[in-house]
Design a protein around this motif. Structure first.
Motif, PDB file in Angstrom:
ATOM      1  N   ALA A 235      -5.681  13.306   4.477  1.00 60.03           N
ATOM      2  CA  ALA A 235      -4.847  12.332   3.771  1.00 60.03           C
ATOM      3  C   ALA A 235      -3.411  12.380   4.275  1.00 60.03           C
ATOM      4  CB  ALA A 235      -4.888  12.598   2.275  1.00 60.03           C
ATOM      5  N   PHE A 236      -2.816  11.175   4.398  1.00 60.93           N
ATOM      6  CA  PHE A 236      -1.432  11.036   4.833  1.00 60.93           C
ATOM      7  C   PHE A 236      -0.734  10.011   3.931  1.00 60.93           C
ATOM      8  CE2 PHE A 236      -3.837  12.481   8.472  1.00 60.93           C
ATOM      9  CZ  PHE A 236      -3.050  13.488   8.974  1.00 60.93           C
ATOM     10  N   TYR A 237       0.605  10.012   3.991  1.00 56.60           N
ATOM     11  CA  TYR A 237       1.394   9.189   3.064  1.00 56.60           C
ATOM     12  C   TYR A 237       1.776   7.853   3.703  1.00 56.60           C
ATOM     13  CZ  TYR A 237       4.730   7.899  -0.531  1.00 56.60           C
ATOM     14  OH  TYR A 237       5.384   7.244  -1.542  1.00 56.60           O
ATOM     15  N   PHE A 238       1.370   6.756   3.043  1.00 59.63           N
ATOM     16  CA  PHE A 238       1.619   5.397   3.529  1.00 59.63           C
ATOM     17  C   PHE A 238       2.594   4.660   2.607  1.00 59.63           C
ATOM     18  CE2 PHE A 238      -2.511   6.440   5.276  1.00 59.63           C
ATOM     19  CZ  PHE A 238      -2.618   5.728   6.467  1.00 59.63           C
ATOM     20  N   VAL A 239       3.404   3.800   3.211  1.00 59.34           N
ATOM     21  CA  VAL A 239       4.197   2.812   2.470  1.00 59.34           C
ATOM     22  C   VAL A 239       4.312   1.583   3.370  1.00 59.34           C
ATOM     23  CG1 VAL A 239       6.334   2.240   1.290  1.00 59.34           C
ATOM     24  CG2 VAL A 239       5.582   4.609   1.347  1.00 59.34           C
ATOM     25  N   HIS A 240       3.515   0.539   3.098  1.00 64.25           N
ATOM     26  CA  HIS A 240       3.597  -0.666   3.934  1.00 64.25           C
ATOM     27  C   HIS A 240       2.866  -1.822   3.274  1.00 64.25           C
ATOM     28  CE1 HIS A 240      -0.569  -0.109   5.935  1.00 64.25           C
ATOM     29  NE2 HIS A 240      -0.443   0.861   5.055  1.00 64.25           N
ATOM     30  N   SER A 241       3.348  -3.032   3.564  1.00 65.66           N
ATOM     31  CA  SER A 241       2.718  -4.262   3.088  1.00 65.66           C
ATOM     32  C   SER A 241       1.974  -4.985   4.205  1.00 65.66           C
ATOM     33  CB  SER A 241       3.773  -5.206   2.500  1.00 65.66           C
ATOM     34  OG  SER A 241       4.436  -4.615   1.405  1.00 65.66           O
ATOM     35  N   TYR A 242       2.224  -4.578   5.440  1.00 69.12           N
ATOM     36  CA  TYR A 242       1.626  -5.209   6.613  1.00 69.12           C
ATOM     37  C   TYR A 242       0.887  -4.156   7.431  1.00 69.12           C
ATOM     38  CZ  TYR A 242       4.448  -9.297   5.533  1.00 69.12           C
ATOM     39  OH  TYR A 242       4.995 -10.396   4.908  1.00 69.12           O
ATOM     40  N   TYR A 243      -0.105  -4.621   8.178  1.00 65.05           N
ATOM     41  CA  TYR A 243      -0.906  -3.726   9.017  1.00 65.05           C
ATOM     42  C   TYR A 243      -1.089  -4.369  10.387  1.00 65.05           C
ATOM     43  CZ  TYR A 243      -4.739  -6.984   8.097  1.00 65.05           C
ATOM     44  OH  TYR A 243      -5.513  -8.118   8.019  1.00 65.05           O
TER      45      TYR A 243
ATOM     46  N   HIS B  35       0.877  -1.168   0.000  1.00 65.15           N
ATOM     47  CA  HIS B  35       0.000   0.000   0.000  1.00 65.15           C
ATOM     48  C   HIS B  35       0.915   1.217   0.000  1.00 65.15           C
ATOM     49  CE1 HIS B  35      -2.655   2.747   2.730  1.00 65.15           C
ATOM     50  NE2 HIS B  35      -2.829   3.053   1.455  1.00 65.15           N
ATOM     51  N   MET B  36       0.895   1.969  -1.080  1.00 65.42           N
ATOM     52  CA  MET B  36       1.836   3.082  -1.215  1.00 65.42           C
ATOM     53  C   MET B  36       1.122   4.308  -1.768  1.00 65.42           C
ATOM     54  SD  MET B  36       5.366   3.245  -3.472  1.00 65.42           S
ATOM     55  CE  MET B  36       6.040   1.846  -2.594  1.00 65.42           C
ATOM     56  N   GLY B  37       1.235   5.419  -1.060  1.00 69.65           N
ATOM     57  CA  GLY B  37       0.662   6.667  -1.531  1.00 69.65           C
ATOM     58  C   GLY B  37      -0.216   7.321  -0.480  1.00 69.65           C
ATOM     59  N   TRP B  38      -0.947   8.332  -0.908  1.00 64.02           N
ATOM     60  CA  TRP B  38      -1.785   9.107  -0.003  1.00 64.02           C
ATOM     61  C   TRP B  38      -3.117   8.408   0.207  1.00 64.02           C
ATOM     62  CZ3 TRP B  38      -0.084  13.632   2.280  1.00 64.02           C
ATOM     63  CH2 TRP B  38       1.142  14.122   1.808  1.00 64.02           C
ATOM     64  N   ASN B  39      -3.555   8.396   1.462  1.00 64.18           N
ATOM     65  CA  ASN B  39      -4.826   7.761   1.794  1.00 64.18           C
ATOM     66  C   ASN B  39      -5.484   8.539   2.925  1.00 64.18           C
ATOM     67  OD1 ASN B  39      -6.969   6.007   1.939  1.00 64.18           O
ATOM     68  ND2 ASN B  39      -5.740   4.173   2.232  1.00 64.18           N
TER      69      ASN B  39
ATOM     70  N   GLY C  33       1.338   5.074  18.201  1.00 62.22           N
ATOM     71  CA  GLY C  33       1.920   4.499  17.003  1.00 62.22           C
ATOM     72  C   GLY C  33       1.197   5.004  15.772  1.00 62.22           C
ATOM     73  N   ILE C  34       1.947   5.269  14.706  1.00 61.92           N
ATOM     74  CA  ILE C  34       1.399   5.804  13.458  1.00 61.92           C
ATOM     75  C   ILE C  34       1.873   4.913  12.310  1.00 61.92           C
ATOM     76  CG2 ILE C  34       1.313   7.779  11.904  1.00 61.92           C
ATOM     77  CD1 ILE C  34       2.132   9.547  14.261  1.00 61.92           C
ATOM     78  N   GLN C  35       0.930   4.406  11.499  1.00 59.28           N
ATOM     79  CA  GLN C  35       1.320   3.557  10.376  1.00 59.28           C
ATOM     80  C   GLN C  35       1.846   4.370   9.198  1.00 59.28           C
ATOM     81  OE1 GLN C  35       1.271  -0.177   9.972  1.00 59.28           O
ATOM     82  NE2 GLN C  35       2.743   0.903   8.672  1.00 59.28           N
ATOM     83  N   PHE C  36       1.311   5.543   8.970  1.00 59.43           N
ATOM     84  CA  PHE C  36       1.790   6.376   7.861  1.00 59.43           C
ATOM     85  C   PHE C  36       3.060   7.128   8.274  1.00 59.43           C
ATOM     86  CE2 PHE C  36      -1.711   8.546  10.066  1.00 59.43           C
ATOM     87  CZ  PHE C  36      -1.096   9.702  10.494  1.00 59.43           C
ATOM     88  N   HIS C  37       3.612   7.870   7.335  1.00 60.14           N
ATOM     89  CA  HIS C  37       4.838   8.636   7.592  1.00 60.14           C
ATOM     90  C   HIS C  37       4.477  10.105   7.797  1.00 60.14           C
ATOM     91  CE1 HIS C  37       7.983   5.640   6.804  1.00 60.14           C
ATOM     92  NE2 HIS C  37       7.105   5.104   5.981  1.00 60.14           N
ATOM     93  N   PRO C  38       4.397  10.594   9.014  1.00 59.90           N
ATOM     94  CA  PRO C  38       4.079  12.010   9.217  1.00 59.90           C
ATOM     95  C   PRO C  38       5.143  12.931   8.652  1.00 59.90           C
ATOM     96  CG  PRO C  38       4.756  10.996  11.285  1.00 59.90           C
ATOM     97  CD  PRO C  38       4.589   9.892  10.291  1.00 59.90           C
TER      98      PRO C  38
END
Length: 203
Positions: free
Chosen positions: A140-148, A117-121, A178-183
């Motif tokens: 919207a925030f920027y995500f880059v991850h394959s796991y949740y 999952h990559m990009g703004w969501n 904890g934050i999954q996206f990249h602030p």
């Protein structure tokens, strides 16, 4: 001082600079004693859960992290740093995490959506938190991850996002967040979240 843990798994400099942009003193540290003595701690990270835990163990950081959490000092995990807060991960087998929060880390299911999952969501705020002060719902925030993360206690979830399924985007309890996206990559609103964390340090 906010200690940004260097354990060989993160874009540390960008996290440090983002804190500095919002007026927070942040230093990259490699010494467990410096982590244990810090007023607040940030655990960033990109890469594999298994390798990250191995690096934290070999660097002597696991005990230092637990001391900070037990002392009630502000603690923030970012991306992989969020996932490490939980009990275990299914990434490349079954691996134990820090166990600060109950729950596990799972991979997004294969299907029509691309993984990672990559990009703004957009993120939906589900529980009030000082960390999300001034953040409009569905920002919207920027995500880059394959796991949740899948928390065992749904009360941990501060905000969620959707990518094939609904997952925890922000979690927290007492002094630990904890934050999954990249602030640090999420423009003005991402910086606002880091600024909010800084306010918990000064409180």
């Amino acid at each position: 001082m906010i200690a940004v843990i260097d354990y060989g798994m993160g874009n540390l400099r960008s996290v440090q600079k983002a804190f500095q942009r919002v007026g927070c003193q942040a230093e990259i540290v490699r010494d467990p004693a410096a982590v244990a003595a810090a007023r607040a701690v940030v655990l960033p990270g990109v890469g594999a859960f298994r390798d990250a835990m191995a690096n934290l163990q070999s660097a002597g950081m696991v005990e230092a992290i637990h001391r900070v959490v037990a002392a009630g000092r502000p603690f923030l995990g970012i991306c992989l740093g969020l996932q490490l807060l939980f009990e275990s991960s299914e990434e490349f087998g079954h691996h134990r995490g820090l166990g600060i929060f109950p729950g596990t880390v799972k991979r997004f299911p294969e299907g029509e959506l691309k993984v990672p999952h990559m990009g703004w969501n957009q993120v939906s705020v589900t529980n009030a938190s000082p960390l999300m002060e001034g953040i409009p719902d569905r920002s919207a925030f920027y995500f880059v991850h394959s796991y949740y993360v899948e928390p065992a206690d749904p009360r941990l979830v501060i905000a969620s996002a959707d990518y094939g399924l609904t997952f925890a985007a922000v979690v927290g309890r007492q002094n630990v967040y904890g934050i999954q996206f990249h602030p640090e990559k999420s423009s003005t609103l991402g910086l606002r979240i880091l600024e909010n964390f800084g306010k918990t340090v000064r409180a």
